[in-house]
Scaffold this motif. Sequence first.
Motif, PDB file in Angstrom:
ATOM      1  N   VAL A 182       0.824  -1.204   0.000  1.00  0.00           N
ATOM      2  CA  VAL A 182       0.000   0.000   0.000  1.00  0.00           C
ATOM      3  C   VAL A 182       0.864   1.262   0.000  1.00  0.00           C
ATOM      4  O   VAL A 182       0.601   2.212  -0.748  1.00  0.00           O
ATOM      5  CB  VAL A 182      -0.947   0.001   1.219  1.00  0.00           C
ATOM      6  N   THR A 183       1.893   1.289   0.836  1.00  0.00           N
ATOM      7  CA  THR A 183       2.741   2.477   0.934  1.00  0.00           C
ATOM      8  C   THR A 183       3.407   2.776  -0.396  1.00  0.00           C
ATOM      9  O   THR A 183       3.421   3.928  -0.861  1.00  0.00           O
ATOM     10  CB  THR A 183       3.803   2.281   2.025  1.00  0.00           C
ATOM     11  N   GLY A 184       3.970   1.745  -1.043  1.00  0.00           N
ATOM     12  CA  GLY A 184       4.619   1.950  -2.330  1.00  0.00           C
ATOM     13  C   GLY A 184       3.646   2.402  -3.403  1.00  0.00           C
ATOM     14  O   GLY A 184       3.944   3.308  -4.189  1.00  0.00           O
ATOM     15  N   ALA A 185       2.469   1.785  -3.428  1.00  0.00           N
ATOM     16  CA  ALA A 185       1.483   2.147  -4.444  1.00  0.00           C
ATOM     17  C   ALA A 185       1.001   3.579  -4.276  1.00  0.00           C
ATOM     18  O   ALA A 185       0.907   4.343  -5.249  1.00  0.00           O
ATOM     19  CB  ALA A 185       0.305   1.172  -4.395  1.00  0.00           C
ATOM     20  N   LEU A 186       0.692   3.967  -3.042  1.00  0.00           N
ATOM     21  CA  LEU A 186       0.193   5.324  -2.809  1.00  0.00           C
ATOM     22  C   LEU A 186       1.265   6.374  -3.037  1.00  0.00           C
ATOM     23  O   LEU A 186       0.948   7.531  -3.332  1.00  0.00           O
ATOM     24  CB  LEU A 186      -0.354   5.436  -1.382  1.00  0.00           C
ATOM     25  N   SER A 187       2.543   5.991  -2.925  1.00  0.00           N
ATOM     26  CA  SER A 187       3.627   6.958  -3.123  1.00  0.00           C
ATOM     27  C   SER A 187       3.717   7.438  -4.562  1.00  0.00           C
ATOM     28  O   SER A 187       4.251   8.518  -4.826  1.00  0.00           O
ATOM     29  CB  SER A 187       4.970   6.352  -2.696  1.00  0.00           C
ATOM     30  N   ALA A 245       0.827   7.024  -6.773  1.00  0.00           N
ATOM     31  CA  ALA A 245      -0.527   7.133  -7.323  1.00  0.00           C
ATOM     32  C   ALA A 245      -1.088   8.541  -7.179  1.00  0.00           C
ATOM     33  O   ALA A 245      -0.723   9.294  -6.277  1.00  0.00           O
ATOM     34  CB  ALA A 245      -1.458   6.137  -6.635  1.00  0.00           C
ATOM     35  N   ASP A 246      -1.986   8.871  -8.085  1.00  0.00           N
ATOM     36  CA  ASP A 246      -2.777  10.094  -7.961  1.00  0.00           C
ATOM     37  C   ASP A 246      -3.993   9.848  -7.076  1.00  0.00           C
ATOM     38  O   ASP A 246      -4.408  10.726  -6.311  1.00  0.00           O
ATOM     39  CB  ASP A 246      -3.256  10.563  -9.342  1.00  0.00           C
ATOM     40  N   ARG A 247      -4.542   8.635  -7.195  1.00  0.00           N
ATOM     41  CA  ARG A 247      -5.754   8.273  -6.459  1.00  0.00           C
ATOM     42  C   ARG A 247      -5.627   6.863  -5.930  1.00  0.00           C
ATOM     43  O   ARG A 247      -4.903   6.036  -6.487  1.00  0.00           O
ATOM     44  CB  ARG A 247      -6.965   8.314  -7.393  1.00  0.00           C
ATOM     45  N   GLY A 248      -6.357   6.581  -4.854  1.00  0.00           N
ATOM     46  CA  GLY A 248      -6.455   5.230  -4.341  1.00  0.00           C
ATOM     47  C   GLY A 248      -7.903   4.796  -4.307  1.00  0.00           C
ATOM     48  O   GLY A 248      -8.783   5.554  -3.891  1.00  0.00           O
ATOM     49  N   THR A 285      -4.656  11.775   0.601  1.00  0.00           N
ATOM     50  CA  THR A 285      -5.713  11.712   1.616  1.00  0.00           C
ATOM     51  C   THR A 285      -5.786  10.324   2.231  1.00  0.00           C
ATOM     52  O   THR A 285      -5.893  10.154   3.452  1.00  0.00           O
ATOM     53  CB  THR A 285      -7.068  12.076   0.995  1.00  0.00           C
ATOM     54  N   LEU A 286      -5.714   9.308   1.384  1.00  0.00           N
ATOM     55  CA  LEU A 286      -5.788   7.928   1.855  1.00  0.00           C
ATOM     56  C   LEU A 286      -4.579   7.580   2.709  1.00  0.00           C
ATOM     57  O   LEU A 286      -4.700   6.930   3.752  1.00  0.00           O
ATOM     58  CB  LEU A 286      -5.875   7.004   0.646  1.00  0.00           C
ATOM     59  N   ALA A 287      -3.399   8.034   2.286  1.00  0.00           N
ATOM     60  CA  ALA A 287      -2.180   7.739   3.036  1.00  0.00           C
ATOM     61  C   ALA A 287      -2.198   8.380   4.412  1.00  0.00           C
ATOM     62  O   ALA A 287      -1.624   7.837   5.370  1.00  0.00           O
ATOM     63  CB  ALA A 287      -0.970   8.202   2.242  1.00  0.00           C
ATOM     64  N   ASP A 288      -2.852   9.535   4.538  1.00  0.00           N
ATOM     65  CA  ASP A 288      -2.863  10.280   5.806  1.00  0.00           C
ATOM     66  C   ASP A 288      -4.001   9.878   6.741  1.00  0.00           C
ATOM     67  O   ASP A 288      -4.013  10.297   7.899  1.00  0.00           O
ATOM     68  CB  ASP A 288      -2.974  11.787   5.518  1.00  0.00           C
ATOM     69  N   ALA A 329      -7.336   6.026  10.396  1.00  0.00           N
ATOM     70  CA  ALA A 329      -8.521   5.235  10.724  1.00  0.00           C
ATOM     71  C   ALA A 329      -8.981   4.417   9.524  1.00  0.00           C
ATOM     72  O   ALA A 329      -9.348   3.233   9.650  1.00  0.00           O
ATOM     73  CB  ALA A 329      -9.641   6.152  11.201  1.00  0.00           C
ATOM     74  N   LEU A 330      -8.970   5.019   8.366  1.00  0.00           N
ATOM     75  CA  LEU A 330      -9.388   4.319   7.151  1.00  0.00           C
ATOM     76  C   LEU A 330      -8.403   3.195   6.825  1.00  0.00           C
ATOM     77  O   LEU A 330      -8.815   2.086   6.462  1.00  0.00           O
ATOM     78  CB  LEU A 330      -9.473   5.318   6.001  1.00  0.00           C
ATOM     79  N   ARG A 331      -7.115   3.468   6.951  1.00  0.00           N
ATOM     80  CA  ARG A 331      -6.108   2.446   6.676  1.00  0.00           C
ATOM     81  C   ARG A 331      -6.278   1.255   7.613  1.00  0.00           C
ATOM     82  O   ARG A 331      -6.212   0.098   7.198  1.00  0.00           O
ATOM     83  CB  ARG A 331      -4.696   3.009   6.794  1.00  0.00           C
ATOM     84  N   HIS A 332      -6.495   1.528   8.878  1.00  0.00           N
ATOM     85  CA  HIS A 332      -6.687   0.457   9.849  1.00  0.00           C
ATOM     86  C   HIS A 332      -7.926  -0.373   9.518  1.00  0.00           C
ATOM     87  O   HIS A 332      -7.936  -1.597   9.642  1.00  0.00           O
ATOM     88  CB  HIS A 332      -6.818   1.027  11.264  1.00  0.00           C
ATOM     89  N   ALA A 333      -8.981   0.301   9.095  1.00  0.00           N
ATOM     90  CA  ALA A 333     -10.246  -0.371   8.837  1.00  0.00           C
ATOM     91  C   ALA A 333     -10.178  -1.302   7.637  1.00  0.00           C
ATOM     92  O   ALA A 333     -10.720  -2.411   7.661  1.00  0.00           O
ATOM     93  CB  ALA A 333     -11.354   0.664   8.633  1.00  0.00           C
ATOM     94  N   TYR A 334      -9.487  -0.866   6.567  1.00  0.00           N
ATOM     95  CA  TYR A 334      -9.551  -1.618   5.315  1.00  0.00           C
ATOM     96  C   TYR A 334      -8.215  -2.174   4.818  1.00  0.00           C
ATOM     97  O   TYR A 334      -8.203  -3.102   4.013  1.00  0.00           O
ATOM     98  CB  TYR A 334     -10.144  -0.736   4.209  1.00  0.00           C
TER      99      TYR A 334
END
Length: 244
Positions: A204-209, A211-214, A230-233, A236-241
């Motif tokens: 996830v970290t590599g992909a979001l680094s 990407a324009d969007r997740g 937004t997704l990287a920051d 709560a969302l990262r933990h959930a999904y």
Amino acid sequence: MNTETQLGAALTISDLTVDYGGGPVLHGVNMDLVPGEVVALLGANGAGKTTLLGALTGRVPVSDGKLIFDGTDLRQLRTEDRARLGLALVPDGQSIVAELTVEENLRLGALWRHQGHARERAIRGIYEMFEPLERRKHADGHQLSGGERQMLALGRALIAEPRLIALDEPSLGLAPLVVVQIMRTLRATAKERGLTVLLAEQNVTGALSIADRGIVLNLGRVVVDAEASTLADDAALRHAYLGF
């Protein structure tokens, strides 16, 4: 608009449903991709990422919904015709011919797109993109490292000049430095050519680094579609999904 930018193509997925064994694996999936955009497709194992890529490229039958690629209904096309239209898939497991050399693999990838001097220029361009491949151009595919095989798989896809490339777990099992190089190359190529990239990743970290969007899938449904930053920051969302 320059020639490179024109290579890109838009993709609209509407109400996509895929059934396996009597039950839906994808449930009414909707997403839009635009030329030059890098989209990270994220989610746990079993979320439906590989199924979505298979539906897009024609390897998985679609039960319902639309796949519109630059104005063309992909559901009406065979897998090989989707490739000729400009849609490329680099599947999990690296799609190279192990018995052929690096250069033979690249020539195979360029077969129907380039001829003569244009093919030689295209091959040189891949060597410039992935320098380790030039040093190993006479080596058979089975003699390459995991990172070199992934570079070759990506190079073989890019040499056909796709307008949209879908990648399934390109960083799987690779050393971190190799992952960084591949991710950076993907990002740079997308922006230089106007190439649309759909990147299904567990990293996830590599992909979001890059990407324009997740877009996050959970149990076959889109649960998040947001800017990569937004997704990287959003802890709560990262933990959930995404589990971190």
